[in-house]
Design a protein around this motif. Structure first.
Motif, PDB file in Angstrom:
ATOM      1  N   ARG A   1       0.830  -1.210   0.000  1.00 29.03           N
ATOM      2  CA  ARG A   1       0.000   0.000   0.000  1.00 29.03           C
ATOM      3  C   ARG A   1       0.865   1.262   0.000  1.00 29.03           C
ATOM      4  O   ARG A   1       0.557   2.241  -0.689  1.00 29.03           O
ATOM      5  CB  ARG A   1      -0.919  -0.013   1.223  1.00 29.03           C
ATOM      6  N   ARG A   2       1.942   1.207   0.771  1.00 24.26           N
ATOM      7  CA  ARG A   2       2.813   2.373   0.890  1.00 24.26           C
ATOM      8  C   ARG A   2       3.556   2.664  -0.413  1.00 24.26           C
ATOM      9  O   ARG A   2       3.686   3.817  -0.827  1.00 24.26           O
ATOM     10  CB  ARG A   2       3.798   2.131   2.030  1.00 24.26           C
ATOM     11  N   GLU A   3       4.058   1.619  -1.087  1.00 26.26           N
ATOM     12  CA  GLU A   3       4.914   1.814  -2.257  1.00 26.26           C
ATOM     13  C   GLU A   3       4.178   1.745  -3.589  1.00 26.26           C
ATOM     14  O   GLU A   3       4.621   2.348  -4.566  1.00 26.26           O
ATOM     15  CB  GLU A   3       6.044   0.775  -2.250  1.00 26.26           C
ATOM     16  N   ILE A   4       3.079   0.976  -3.631  1.00 28.69           N
ATOM     17  CA  ILE A   4       2.426   0.734  -4.919  1.00 28.69           C
ATOM     18  C   ILE A   4       0.969   1.185  -4.916  1.00 28.69           C
ATOM     19  O   ILE A   4       0.385   1.407  -5.978  1.00 28.69           O
ATOM     20  CB  ILE A   4       2.515  -0.768  -5.306  1.00 28.69           C
ATOM     21  N   GLY A   5       0.368   1.304  -3.737  1.00 31.64           N
ATOM     22  CA  GLY A   5      -1.022   1.712  -3.672  1.00 31.64           C
ATOM     23  C   GLY A   5      -2.006   0.574  -3.824  1.00 31.64           C
ATOM     24  O   GLY A   5      -3.199   0.798  -4.070  1.00 31.64           O
ATOM     25  N   VAL A   6      -1.537  -0.656  -3.699  1.00 32.63           N
ATOM     26  CA  VAL A   6      -2.388  -1.846  -3.730  1.00 32.63           C
ATOM     27  C   VAL A   6      -2.005  -2.714  -2.545  1.00 32.63           C
ATOM     28  O   VAL A   6      -0.980  -2.487  -1.895  1.00 32.63           O
ATOM     29  CB  VAL A   6      -2.226  -2.638  -5.039  1.00 32.63           C
TER      30      VAL A   6
ATOM     31  N   ALA B   1      -2.375  -9.714  -6.743  1.00 32.27           N
ATOM     32  CA  ALA B   1      -3.589  -9.804  -7.557  1.00 32.27           C
ATOM     33  C   ALA B   1      -4.187  -8.422  -7.801  1.00 32.27           C
ATOM     34  O   ALA B   1      -4.644  -8.112  -8.909  1.00 32.27           O
ATOM     35  CB  ALA B   1      -4.604 -10.718  -6.869  1.00 32.27           C
ATOM     36  N   GLU B   2      -4.182  -7.563  -6.766  1.00 34.63           N
ATOM     37  CA  GLU B   2      -4.681  -6.203  -6.940  1.00 34.63           C
ATOM     38  C   GLU B   2      -3.787  -5.398  -7.885  1.00 34.63           C
ATOM     39  O   GLU B   2      -4.275  -4.584  -8.678  1.00 34.63           O
ATOM     40  CB  GLU B   2      -4.774  -5.492  -5.590  1.00 34.63           C
ATOM     41  N   LEU B   3      -2.485  -5.600  -7.783  1.00 33.86           N
ATOM     42  CA  LEU B   3      -1.546  -4.925  -8.685  1.00 33.86           C
ATOM     43  C   LEU B   3      -1.865  -5.251 -10.136  1.00 33.86           C
ATOM     44  O   LEU B   3      -1.920  -4.368 -11.003  1.00 33.86           O
ATOM     45  CB  LEU B   3      -0.121  -5.352  -8.335  1.00 33.86           C
ATOM     46  N   ILE B   4      -2.086  -6.523 -10.419  1.00 26.97           N
ATOM     47  CA  ILE B   4      -2.382  -6.954 -11.786  1.00 26.97           C
ATOM     48  C   ILE B   4      -3.738  -6.423 -12.237  1.00 26.97           C
ATOM     49  O   ILE B   4      -3.907  -5.969 -13.376  1.00 26.97           O
ATOM     50  CB  ILE B   4      -2.316  -8.493 -11.868  1.00 26.97           C
ATOM     51  N   ASP B   5      -4.708  -6.442 -11.334  1.00 27.70           N
ATOM     52  CA  ASP B   5      -6.046  -5.973 -11.678  1.00 27.70           C
ATOM     53  C   ASP B   5      -6.051  -4.476 -11.979  1.00 27.70           C
ATOM     54  O   ASP B   5      -6.726  -4.020 -12.912  1.00 27.70           O
ATOM     55  CB  ASP B   5      -7.006  -6.273 -10.522  1.00 27.70           C
ATOM     56  N   ARG B   6      -5.276  -3.690 -11.213  1.00 28.02           N
ATOM     57  CA  ARG B   6      -5.305  -2.238 -11.394  1.00 28.02           C
ATOM     58  C   ARG B   6      -4.442  -1.788 -12.563  1.00 28.02           C
ATOM     59  O   ARG B   6      -4.843  -0.919 -13.338  1.00 28.02           O
ATOM     60  CB  ARG B   6      -4.846  -1.530 -10.120  1.00 28.02           C
ATOM     61  N   TYR B   7      -3.241  -2.376 -12.678  1.00 25.19           N
ATOM     62  CA  TYR B   7      -2.287  -1.855 -13.654  1.00 25.19           C
ATOM     63  C   TYR B   7      -2.061  -2.786 -14.848  1.00 25.19           C
ATOM     64  O   TYR B   7      -1.345  -2.406 -15.780  1.00 25.19           O
ATOM     65  CB  TYR B   7      -0.948  -1.560 -12.977  1.00 25.19           C
TER      66      TYR B   7
END
Length: 616
Positions: free
Chosen positions: A87-92, A96-102
């Protein structure tokens, strides 16, 4: 576990149907490819991939260009501390959330990000990541990468097989050993779902002061390095993993570390062609799947003095056009200072793409980088056709690796492949051919248990590479004990204090020989004082350079009885050195770099190819 079991319980027909259904009609034909498809896909395959790209939104297209770090051992349920770091470095919160968002096209594993705790855990993480990729609006499998160079750089540790690093293999000089080491490493990575390895290093290390390459290079002879680079490319890729030769156009002649500064290479074009280019030419001839750029300035190649990663004259003009490379070009980490000094984090990814790069690795702020590329396409600074060109290359690599057929790996593959006895035995046998003996006064070595029964191992204990079983002094002492010696260990660190030196002198009393592990000894290093003080006791002293082989130049005038170079302080190389010292093996390694004199660096103390052996 990452949700429902996958490949281990799916028959081959079902696997293809699963992927075809998830990836859509355009990928259905692609899904019929074998585990690693032919190197030259048909025009029909290329067209199917272009159709797949045409169905992507602009956001999905931009995402495919990025390879990103993420914290956690699980794609969906990492530890709370890793959720907070994400959350601090990537905002997810999760991969799985990283892949879904970006919609990222790749994930890079790090041990410090807690991605590589154990082989079975890595399988679960890899499968979870691939499930997230196939759950996208336009489902596409991901490339999962890591830096598994071996030697001093390895992200996956025991029980995986840890092999000698590049300079150790350079000391052995065997293309067969280099190829076999890479094949073993590649098979184990593939079994864990890691499909792209950022190895082998193709830099020619001609500068002893190089702080970032050093023993990660095969050596100082461009042709010798070229042969071993090609062998490792063949080894990795025959095991189903994409090799990555790095760092183009060559990071071997620098005294600066591009993690913290922007180095300048002062080679002329002719020097570059003779010295730096051969290993990359060899990698391209061997069919290397990807090449990583360097964050270095080479004025002779680009008078604008842009970092090579951002230089169109270097990436497109030389790598693409002059050397004829049409594979995937990946940037070195965009979080490194070397690429961030001249331009802001919002310009760096755009300039890398304009230079000709395809994959954008690990930007410090993904939101900034991702949005910058989106905006550049929106305002015409980058054409959509340009980014599609890179996406097709990336998808072709995924196709070659068989990821459109089945991106999942079974858990039982770990037990069949990772750290198996035949791999561990091969690692030891390869390491036995790497230890280099530089000095052996009065034929002290090999030590005899009859005359040198009690040993003291002292010296440097740098931070241990991933997967080692402990500090080098303890590992060496354990190896000597297993060989029948009575051995004590004492860590004095890389900068021993007066008290530590005095403790070592006390511990040496009554010992038949002292083994001193040295680590990058400099003219003002207290390691010199430790060695000279021990030599003054008249107890035989054997120095073992556990990283760079240049230590002997700083120590030879003190008069050690013997000196060796291991090129790393991993278990496999320290065991090999102990075996050589004890006479269980012969020193076979030959210096792959020259060792300059300490008092006159322009003069050579020991040349390339130097190495003693035992007289019969």
């Amino acid at each position: 576990m990452e949700g429902a079991p996958v490949s281990a319980r799916i028959n081959p027909t079902r696997r293809t149907l699963l992927t075809a259904t998830a990836a859509g009609a355009a990928a259905a034909t692609v899904a019929s490819a074998p585990a690693r498809a032919a190197s030259h896909p048909s025009s029909r395959t290329r067209e199917r991939l272009r159709q797949l790209v045409s169905r992507m939104s602009l956001e999905e297209k931009v995402g495919q260009l990025f390879v990103m770090r993420v914290y956690g051992h699980s794609a969906t349920a990492p530890d709370q501390a890793d959720i907070e770091a994400n959350r601090r470095e990537i905002g997810v919160s999760t991969a799985a959330e990283l892949i879904d968002r970006y919609h990222v096209g790749g994930i890079i594993y790090f041990s410090w990000a807690h991605n590589t705790r154990s082989p079975h855990q890595i399988v679960d993480l890899s499968n979870g990541i691939q499930r997230a990729g196939l759950a996208q609006p336009t489902p596409v499998p991901l490339l999962i990468s890591t830096d598994q160079e071996h030697g001093i750089v390895a992200r996956v540790g025991r029980p995986a097989t840890l092999l000698p690093g590049a300079m150790a293999l350079g000391a052995a000089g065997s293309r067969a050993d280099a190829r076999k080491a890479a094949r073993i490493a590649g098979k184990e990575l593939a079994a864990m779902g890691i499909t792209q390895d950022y190895a082998p290093v193709a830099d020619v290390n001609v500068n002893p002061a190089n702080p970032v390459i050093g023993v990660r290079s095969f050596g100082a002879d461009p042709q010798a390095v070229a042969r071993l680079v090609a062998a490792q490319v063949q080894g990795y890729q025959s095991a189903g993993v994409a090799a990555t030769s790095k760092h183009f156009p060559g990071h071997g002649d620098t005294k600066d570390d591009s993690h913290y500064a922007l180095p300048t290479i002062h080679h002329s074009r002719a020097q570059w062609a003779d010295l730096d280019a051969p290993p990359f030419r060899a990698a391209i001839a061997a069919g290397v799947d990807s090449i990583m750029t360097a964050h270095i300035v080479v004025p002779a190649l680009d008078p604008r003095e842009d970092p090579a990663t951002l230089s169109r004259p270097i990436v497109t003009g030389i790598l693409r056009e002059r050397l004829g490379y049409d594979g995937v070009v990946v940037t070195d980490s965009l979080g490194m200072a070397g690429v961030r000094q001249k331009y802001g984090d919002d310009r760096v990814p755009v300039l890398a793409l304009k230079a000709g790069c395809d994959q954008l690795l690990n930007p410090p702020d993904l939101a900034v980088a991702w949005n910058a590329v989106l905006q550049a396409v929106g305002n015409g600074d980058l054409s959509e056709a340009r980014i599609e060109e890179s996406i097709v290359r990336i998808l072709l690599l995924k196709w070659k690796l068989g990821l459109f057929r089945d991106p999942f790996v079974p858990q039982d593959g770990v037990d069949r492949v990772v750290g198996i006895r035949s791999h561990l035995t091969a690692a030891d046998r390869i390491a036995e051919r790497t230890t280099t003996l530089l000095l052996n006064e009065n034929r002290l070595l090999p030590l005899s248990r009859r005359h040198h029964r009690t040993l003291l191992v002292v010296g440097a204990d740098p931070a241990s590479p991933t997967g080692t079983t402990g500090p080098p002094t303890a590992t060496l002492a354990r190896a000597f004990t297993e060989l029948g010696f009575t051995t004590a260990a004492l860590s004095t660190g890389t900068a021993p204090s007066a008290a530590q030196i005095e403790e070592a002198l006390t511990a040496a009393v009554g010992k038949d020989a002292v083994i001193v592990a040295t680590y990058n000894v400099t003219p003002d290093s207290q390691q010199r004082t430790l060695v000279s003080s021990l030599i003054a006791t008249r107890i035989p002293v054997v120095t073992v350079a556990i990283r760079n082989p240049y230590d002997i130049a700083q120590l030879v005038n003190y008069g050690p009885a013997a000196s060796l170079a291991t090129y790393s302080w991993t278990d496999v190389e320290l065991r090999a050195a102990a075996g050589v010292i004890a006479g269980r093996g012969r020193p076979r390694g030959r210096l792959p770099v020259p060792v300059p004199r300490a008092d006159d660096p322009a003069q050579v103390l020991y040349p390339v190819g130097y190495g003693l052996t035992y007289q019969t």
